[in-house]
Enzyme design. Structure first.
Site, PDB file in Angstrom:
ATOM      1  N   HIS A   6      85.833  69.929  61.278  1.00  0.00           N
ATOM      2  CA  HIS A   6      85.233  68.700  60.759  1.00  0.00           C
ATOM      3  C   HIS A   6      85.591  68.548  59.289  1.00  0.00           C
ATOM      4  O   HIS A   6      86.007  67.480  58.847  1.00  0.00           O
ATOM      5  CB  HIS A   6      83.713  68.743  60.928  1.00  0.00           C
ATOM      6  CG  HIS A   6      83.024  67.494  60.481  1.00  0.00           C
ATOM      7  ND1 HIS A   6      82.599  67.305  59.178  1.00  0.00           N
ATOM      8  CD2 HIS A   6      82.702  66.364  61.151  1.00  0.00           C
ATOM      9  CE1 HIS A   6      82.031  66.120  59.081  1.00  0.00           C
ATOM     10  NE2 HIS A   6      82.086  65.526  60.256  1.00  0.00           N
ATOM     11  N   HIS A   7      85.407  69.621  58.504  1.00  0.00           N
ATOM     12  CA  HIS A   7      85.939  69.633  57.149  1.00  0.00           C
ATOM     13  C   HIS A   7      86.129  71.061  56.665  1.00  0.00           C
ATOM     14  O   HIS A   7      85.591  72.009  57.236  1.00  0.00           O
ATOM     15  CB  HIS A   7      85.102  68.803  56.169  1.00  0.00           C
ATOM     16  CG  HIS A   7      83.680  69.225  55.986  1.00  0.00           C
ATOM     17  ND1 HIS A   7      82.691  68.961  56.904  1.00  0.00           N
ATOM     18  CD2 HIS A   7      83.072  69.888  54.978  1.00  0.00           C
ATOM     19  CE1 HIS A   7      81.533  69.420  56.470  1.00  0.00           C
ATOM     20  NE2 HIS A   7      81.733  70.001  55.311  1.00  0.00           N
ATOM     21  N   GLN A  10      86.482  77.974  53.833  1.00  0.00           N
ATOM     22  CA  GLN A  10      85.273  77.703  54.611  1.00  0.00           C
ATOM     23  C   GLN A  10      85.559  76.543  55.547  1.00  0.00           C
ATOM     24  O   GLN A  10      85.968  75.465  55.113  1.00  0.00           O
ATOM     25  CB  GLN A  10      84.107  77.358  53.681  1.00  0.00           C
ATOM     26  CG  GLN A  10      82.779  77.200  54.405  1.00  0.00           C
ATOM     27  CD  GLN A  10      81.656  76.811  53.465  1.00  0.00           C
ATOM     28  OE1 GLN A  10      81.674  75.721  52.893  1.00  0.00           O
ATOM     29  NE2 GLN A  10      80.682  77.684  53.306  1.00  0.00           N
ATOM     30  N   HIS A  23      84.094  74.055  58.543  1.00  0.00           N
ATOM     31  CA  HIS A  23      82.895  73.490  59.162  1.00  0.00           C
ATOM     32  C   HIS A  23      83.293  72.831  60.480  1.00  0.00           C
ATOM     33  O   HIS A  23      84.219  72.020  60.519  1.00  0.00           O
ATOM     34  CB  HIS A  23      82.256  72.427  58.253  1.00  0.00           C
ATOM     35  CG  HIS A  23      81.784  72.952  56.937  1.00  0.00           C
ATOM     36  ND1 HIS A  23      80.694  72.419  56.293  1.00  0.00           N
ATOM     37  CD2 HIS A  23      82.224  73.948  56.137  1.00  0.00           C
ATOM     38  CE1 HIS A  23      80.501  73.060  55.153  1.00  0.00           C
ATOM     39  NE2 HIS A  23      81.429  73.986  55.039  1.00  0.00           N
ATOM     40  N   HIS A  59      82.154  62.619  49.334  1.00  0.00           N
ATOM     41  CA  HIS A  59      81.771  63.253  50.595  1.00  0.00           C
ATOM     42  C   HIS A  59      80.318  62.944  50.927  1.00  0.00           C
ATOM     43  O   HIS A  59      79.413  63.200  50.134  1.00  0.00           O
ATOM     44  CB  HIS A  59      81.959  64.763  50.532  1.00  0.00           C
ATOM     45  CG  HIS A  59      81.546  65.461  51.800  1.00  0.00           C
ATOM     46  ND1 HIS A  59      82.246  65.313  52.986  1.00  0.00           N
ATOM     47  CD2 HIS A  59      80.491  66.261  52.091  1.00  0.00           C
ATOM     48  CE1 HIS A  59      81.656  66.022  53.937  1.00  0.00           C
ATOM     49  NE2 HIS A  59      80.582  66.603  53.429  1.00  0.00           N
ATOM     50  N   HIS A  89      77.926  62.062  54.943  1.00  0.00           N
ATOM     51  CA  HIS A  89      78.052  62.036  56.396  1.00  0.00           C
ATOM     52  C   HIS A  89      77.950  60.599  56.898  1.00  0.00           C
ATOM     53  O   HIS A  89      78.293  59.669  56.170  1.00  0.00           O
ATOM     54  CB  HIS A  89      77.012  62.961  57.009  1.00  0.00           C
ATOM     55  CG  HIS A  89      77.247  64.408  56.688  1.00  0.00           C
ATOM     56  ND1 HIS A  89      76.314  65.390  56.891  1.00  0.00           N
ATOM     57  CD2 HIS A  89      78.346  65.025  56.163  1.00  0.00           C
ATOM     58  CE1 HIS A  89      76.821  66.557  56.512  1.00  0.00           C
ATOM     59  NE2 HIS A  89      78.038  66.361  56.062  1.00  0.00           N
ATOM     60  N   MET A 126      74.803  64.454  52.980  1.00  0.00           N
ATOM     61  CA  MET A 126      75.282  65.103  51.761  1.00  0.00           C
ATOM     62  C   MET A 126      75.607  64.042  50.732  1.00  0.00           C
ATOM     63  O   MET A 126      75.831  62.872  51.074  1.00  0.00           O
ATOM     64  CB  MET A 126      76.510  65.970  52.036  1.00  0.00           C
ATOM     65  CG  MET A 126      76.205  67.254  52.769  1.00  0.00           C
ATOM     66  SD  MET A 126      77.655  68.349  52.856  1.00  0.00           S
ATOM     67  CE  MET A 126      76.892  69.827  53.523  1.00  0.00           C
TER      68      MET A 126
END
Length: 357
Positions: free
Chosen positions: A38-39, A101, A103, A169, A171, A248
């Site tokens: 997703h990211h 990282q 997601h 960024h 959602h 976010m």
């Protein structure tokens, strides 16, 4: 319901004998079904949670690093590559680790998501850095066309930073994110000034969009950001949080500076809550519709698009720029090519590539 998974992978020391500098970033597997994340967020640190070859770990419930992690790049919604201006690079020291990282919006059985990072071995003149503005908590009520999450603080810098690109960024409820440099009224100035740094639609590819003109932020200047959410037709309250069902509020400012120590700074929430009421009235006005960008964000298209973020100008990220063309507007007075002797090489970070750098 949303199932959000967070996984991190740490890469061994980047260069065992000398420092190197990262100068471009792009996602792997965008052309096919290989990328399922997703990211993704790429950071550097000295002490990742795990150091074993190819080890991964749950970084939602466990930190990415035991020391400070510094974000270098972030990717979401089929964003296109980013190349830094000439003579600018993110410093990667001999004892640095890269931590990626990833997601996921839902569980995955097979995934080859990752990032390609191009590095150079010759020290650039300027240090690249990231200034992250974020909202750490906010209650977003349902059925409301405009809910604001505001951020502001004084820029704690050692030397001026030149902002050349930005990324927003949020959602699904985010409609627009704006950023400004604020100058208060004084004896020589009749009214306060708000100079726009960034304005983006988080429903478009979450790339680092180039600025038409670089913005210089001096030590002590005040930076302000506003995230706007549209919850029309949404029947429940939403909070800022880590999962896909939360929201976010992030504004990333990519910059260069002469100070090697100013490579990552964070501004969280409101240092001066009263200042938010003075934001320009159009700070929450959505950008003009760009259907092709909204389709690209869903992975339905994305070849040869012009990523100007609706603010004029022209900048094509894909296909990736050639060696003579920077991915962001170059600094005036800088040569079009790197000096002879510079060497760049591409490094890949992802689940399918865990080799030592």
């Amino acid at each position: 319901p949303y199932t959000t998974l967070f996984r991190s992978i740490g890469i061994k020391e980047i260069s065992p004998t000398k420092d190197i500098w990262a100068v471009s970033f792009s996602a792997l597997g965008q052309e096919g079904a290989g990328i399922r994340a997703h990211h993704m967020i790429l950071s550097k640190c000295k002490e990742p949670k795990k150091k074993g070859y190819g080890e991964t770990w749950d970084c939602r419930h466990h930190a990415m690093c035991n020391d400070q992690s510094k974000i270098m790049f972030a990717w979401a919604k089929h964003a296109q590559p980013t190349k830094l201006p000439q003579d600018v690079g993110f410093t990667l020291q001999q004892d640095d680790y890269l931590v990626l990282q990833v997601h996921y919006a839902k569980p995955q059985t097979a995934d080859y998501s990752g990032l390609a990072v191009t590095v150079r071995q010759k020290k650039p003149k300027y240090t690249a850095g990231m200034f992250l503005m974020l909202r750490s908590q906010l209650e977003i009520p349902p059925n409301t066309p405009a809910v604001h999450g505001d951020v502001n603080c004084e820029a704690n810098l050692r030397s001026p930073m030149h902002v050349f690109a930005y990324r927003t960024h949020a959602h699904s409820l985010g409609s627009v994110i704006s950023g400004y440099r604020y100058t208060p009224r004084d004896r020589d100035q009749e009214q306060e000034q708000w100079q726009m740094i960034a304005k983006g639609n988080p429903n478009w590819p979450q790339a680092f969009y180039p600025m038409d003109e670089q913005m210089v932020v001096n030590p002590g200047d005040t930076l302000v950001a506003r995230c706007t959410y549209n919850t029309s037709g949404h029947s429940t309250s939403t909070r800022i949080g880590a999962t896909g069902g939360d929201e976010m509020c992030n504004l990333y400012l990519m910059f260069y500076t002469v100070s090697a120590n100013d490579d990552f700074l964070v501004c969280a929430d409101e240092q001066n809550p009263a200042l938010s009421s003075h934001l320009p009235s159009d700070s929450d006005s959505p950008l003009p519709p760009r259907p092709e960008l909204e389709e690209s964000a869903q992975g339905e298209s994305g070849l040869g698009l012009t990523y100007t973020n609706g603010l004029g100008g022209s900048h094509t990220f894909y296909p990736p720029p050639d060696k003579k063309a920077g991915g962001v507007r170059k600094r005036p007075g800088v040569a079009d090519t790197q000096e002879e002797g510079d060497r760049s090489e591409e490094r890949r970070v992802g689940k399918e590539c865990r080799s030592r750098w």
